[in-house]
Design a protein around this motif. Structure first.
Motif, PDB file in Angstrom:
ATOM      1  N   ASP A 129     -20.185  35.697 133.939  1.00 57.19           N
ATOM      2  CA  ASP A 129     -20.650  36.461 132.784  1.00 57.19           C
ATOM      3  C   ASP A 129     -20.095  37.877 132.815  1.00 57.19           C
ATOM      4  OD1 ASP A 129     -22.347  36.499 130.381  1.00 57.19           O
ATOM      5  OD2 ASP A 129     -23.509  38.003 131.486  1.00 57.19           O
ATOM      6  N   VAL A 130     -20.005  38.467 134.010  1.00 57.46           N
ATOM      7  CA  VAL A 130     -19.417  39.810 134.146  1.00 57.46           C
ATOM      8  C   VAL A 130     -17.960  39.785 133.696  1.00 57.46           C
ATOM      9  CG1 VAL A 130     -18.749  41.608 135.780  1.00 57.46           C
ATOM     10  CG2 VAL A 130     -20.986  40.522 135.994  1.00 57.46           C
ATOM     11  N   VAL A 131     -17.217  38.785 134.163  1.00 60.17           N
ATOM     12  CA  VAL A 131     -15.801  38.653 133.791  1.00 60.17           C
ATOM     13  C   VAL A 131     -15.665  38.472 132.286  1.00 60.17           C
ATOM     14  CG1 VAL A 131     -13.731  37.221 134.033  1.00 60.17           C
ATOM     15  CG2 VAL A 131     -15.121  37.743 136.049  1.00 60.17           C
ATOM     16  N   LYS A 132     -16.501  37.628 131.708  1.00 60.42           N
ATOM     17  CA  LYS A 132     -16.454  37.379 130.266  1.00 60.42           C
ATOM     18  C   LYS A 132     -16.741  38.655 129.464  1.00 60.42           C
ATOM     19  CE  LYS A 132     -19.917  36.136 127.959  1.00 60.42           C
ATOM     20  NZ  LYS A 132     -19.807  37.152 126.874  1.00 60.42           N
ATOM     21  N   THR A 133     -17.748  39.409 129.893  1.00 62.65           N
ATOM     22  CA  THR A 133     -18.107  40.649 129.199  1.00 62.65           C
ATOM     23  C   THR A 133     -16.958  41.649 129.243  1.00 62.65           C
ATOM     24  OG1 THR A 133     -20.451  40.340 129.717  1.00 62.65           O
ATOM     25  CG2 THR A 133     -19.759  42.561 129.122  1.00 62.65           C
ATOM     26  N   ARG A 134     -16.333  41.793 130.415  1.00 65.38           N
ATOM     27  CA  ARG A 134     -15.222  42.741 130.542  1.00 65.38           C
ATOM     28  C   ARG A 134     -14.031  42.329 129.670  1.00 65.38           C
ATOM     29  NH1 ARG A 134     -15.386  45.766 135.525  1.00 65.38           N
ATOM     30  NH2 ARG A 134     -17.585  46.287 135.882  1.00 65.38           N
ATOM     31  N   LEU A 135     -13.722  41.030 129.660  1.00 65.06           N
ATOM     32  CA  LEU A 135     -12.574  40.550 128.886  1.00 65.06           C
ATOM     33  C   LEU A 135     -12.799  40.684 127.384  1.00 65.06           C
ATOM     34  CD1 LEU A 135     -11.580  37.299 130.833  1.00 65.06           C
ATOM     35  CD2 LEU A 135     -10.240  39.402 130.665  1.00 65.06           C
ATOM     36  N   GLN A 136     -14.035  40.524 126.940  1.00 59.48           N
ATOM     37  CA  GLN A 136     -14.317  40.547 125.512  1.00 59.48           C
ATOM     38  C   GLN A 136     -14.578  41.948 124.966  1.00 59.48           C
ATOM     39  OE1 GLN A 136     -17.496  37.539 125.130  1.00 59.48           O
ATOM     40  NE2 GLN A 136     -15.994  36.178 124.202  1.00 59.48           N
ATOM     41  N   ARG A 192     -24.436  46.528 128.791  1.00 59.91           N
ATOM     42  CA  ARG A 192     -24.036  47.900 129.118  1.00 59.91           C
ATOM     43  C   ARG A 192     -23.925  48.116 130.628  1.00 59.91           C
ATOM     44  NH1 ARG A 192     -26.888  51.789 124.485  1.00 59.91           N
ATOM     45  NH2 ARG A 192     -25.955  50.675 122.723  1.00 59.91           N
ATOM     46  N   LEU A 193     -24.810  47.505 131.392  1.00 65.66           N
ATOM     47  CA  LEU A 193     -24.737  47.627 132.848  1.00 65.66           C
ATOM     48  C   LEU A 193     -23.497  46.921 133.404  1.00 65.66           C
ATOM     49  CD1 LEU A 193     -28.494  47.042 133.777  1.00 65.66           C
ATOM     50  CD2 LEU A 193     -27.233  49.183 134.018  1.00 65.66           C
ATOM     51  N   GLN A 194     -23.162  45.773 132.841  1.00 70.93           N
ATOM     52  CA  GLN A 194     -22.002  45.022 133.318  1.00 70.93           C
ATOM     53  C   GLN A 194     -20.697  45.741 133.013  1.00 70.93           C
ATOM     54  OE1 GLN A 194     -22.395  41.116 131.548  1.00 70.93           O
ATOM     55  NE2 GLN A 194     -23.473  40.300 133.310  1.00 70.93           N
ATOM     56  N   ASN A 195     -20.658  46.498 131.933  1.00 72.44           N
ATOM     57  CA  ASN A 195     -19.421  47.178 131.537  1.00 72.44           C
ATOM     58  C   ASN A 195     -19.218  48.514 132.241  1.00 72.44           C
ATOM     59  OD1 ASN A 195     -17.663  45.743 129.890  1.00 72.44           O
ATOM     60  ND2 ASN A 195     -18.886  46.069 128.059  1.00 72.44           N
ATOM     61  N   GLN A 196     -20.214  48.984 132.992  1.00 74.63           N
ATOM     62  CA  GLN A 196     -20.063  50.247 133.716  1.00 74.63           C
ATOM     63  C   GLN A 196     -19.114  50.090 134.901  1.00 74.63           C
ATOM     64  OE1 GLN A 196     -24.018  52.910 133.195  1.00 74.63           O
ATOM     65  NE2 GLN A 196     -24.158  51.345 134.759  1.00 74.63           N
ATOM     66  N   ARG A 197     -18.325  51.122 135.142  1.00 75.36           N
ATOM     67  CA  ARG A 197     -17.446  51.151 136.307  1.00 75.36           C
ATOM     68  C   ARG A 197     -17.978  52.139 137.341  1.00 75.36           C
ATOM     69  NH1 ARG A 197     -15.843  48.166 131.943  1.00 75.36           N
ATOM     70  NH2 ARG A 197     -13.621  47.638 131.981  1.00 75.36           N
ATOM     71  N   GLN A 198     -17.522  51.993 138.565  1.00 79.69           N
ATOM     72  CA  GLN A 198     -17.949  52.906 139.629  1.00 79.69           C
ATOM     73  C   GLN A 198     -17.525  54.329 139.302  1.00 79.69           C
ATOM     74  OE1 GLN A 198     -16.467  51.435 143.400  1.00 79.69           O
ATOM     75  NE2 GLN A 198     -18.446  50.565 143.931  1.00 79.69           N
TER      76      GLN A 198
END
Length: 332
Positions: free
Chosen positions: A254-261, A35-41
């Motif tokens: 891992d951040v890139v992977k989470t966003r893409l998936q 959830r933290l990785q998927n948050q945007r500014q």
């Protein structure tokens, strides 16, 4: 007992049990990481790991922290079994001259293990991320500032009905991993489950290249003699140290992977066409620090997970089960 003497079935059992125990212990932290990785500014729902966990319990209940745990518990057994057994197998064949492995050969064995595990890891992560991120999307969509109907429609059709059924956002409907998998297979085929495969390889191969040699060398320091195994507590600490170091090192991937998936997006959240597109958009809109989102959570997840795995592995739980199974008692 040397690792070469451990049978393949025992390795698979050790890896599987270790994965189940580890995931059960640390899954809430993994949910916070996603959830933290998927948050945007400008659209932060959670300020930190603890803030995320507290808000999750308040809005979704205690078991809300275990959203997606079922798919992880189901698939973590083959995933961890493949990873540990493949590394052992590659190490065995690379050491066929009877000498110890060089660091390069240890890294090569880790690389092979990482490439093998993505067969299971990619669909497991794909399904898990949808379930973990559902609560964040529901909270974000219920904010008054984001209640524009045109922005509440998910960017991907898959599962959009799970979150939005009208202009008024109701409580999020519980969706199972089986439903997600069926709809992905129906709409996108098998490649739907393997979305983000490239990013998963970018994360898991370097992770294994760092983790396995680092663990082997740290664990070697705790051996009373070259012929003896290290104590279980040393194996645990070595697994924790190597796991957390490798986890932080590959966190940008891992951040890139989470966003893409992530199939469903919140209001005004970017969509990405591939790895390079994702990297460039994150750099441009959120800055380099965005690649470290969830790094602390990931270290806290991976450290005990691999520490427990190595303890199970070196204590020999699998060997004990096989030696005391009904089939072994029937043998000569």
């Amino acid at each position: 007992m040397s690792q070469q003497q451990i049978s393949l079935p025992a390795k698979l059992i050790n890896g599987g049990i270790a994965g189940i125990v580890g995931v059960t212990c640390v899954f809430p932290i993994d949910l916070a990481k996603t959830r933290l990785q998927n948050q945007r500014q400008g659209q932060q729902v959670y300020k930190s790991m603890m803030d995320c966990l507290v808000k999750t319990v308040r809005s979704e209940g205690y078991f809300g922290m275990y959203r997606g745990a079922a798919v992880n518990l189901t698939l973590v057994t083959p995933e961890k079994a493949i990873k540990l057994a493949a590394n052992d197998l590659f190490r065995h064949y690379l050491a066929n001259d009877g000498k110890g492995l060089t660091v390069f050969k240890e890294m090569l064995a880790g690389c092979g293990a990482g490439m093998c595990q993505v067969i299971v890891t990619t669909p497991m992560e794909m399904l898990k991320i949808q379930l973990q991120d559902a609560g964040r999307l529901a909270v974000q969509q219920q904010k008054p500032a984001m209640m524009t109907p045109s922005k509440l429609v998910a960017t991907n059709g898959v599962l959009s009905r799970s979150y939005i059924s009208s202009s008024v956002v109701p409580a999020p409907q519980v969706v199972s991993a089986t439903q997600i998998a069926k709809e992905l297979l129906h709409t996108q085929g098998i490649q739907g489950l393997y979305r983000g495969l490239g990013a998963t390889l970018m994360r898991d191969v370097p992770f294994s290249i760092v983790y396995f040699p680092l663990f082997a060398n740290l664990n070697r320091l705790g051996k009373p003699s070259p012929e003896q195994s290290s104590p279980f507590y040393w194996a645990f600490l070595s697994g924790c140290a190597a796991g957390s170091a490798a986890a932080v090192a590959v966190n940008p991937c891992d951040v890139v992977k989470t966003r893409l998936q992530s199939l469903n997006k919140g209001a005004s959240e970017e969509t990405y066409s591939g790895v390079m597109n994702c990297v460039s958009k994150i750099l441009r809109k959120e800055g380099p620090s965005a690649f470290l989102k969830g790094a602390g959570c990931r270290a806290l997840v991976i450290a005990p997970l691999f520490g427990i795995a190595q303890v199970m592995y070196f204590v020999g739980v699998g060997e004990y089960i096989l030696d005391n199974s009904p089939l072994s008692l029937l043998g000569p």
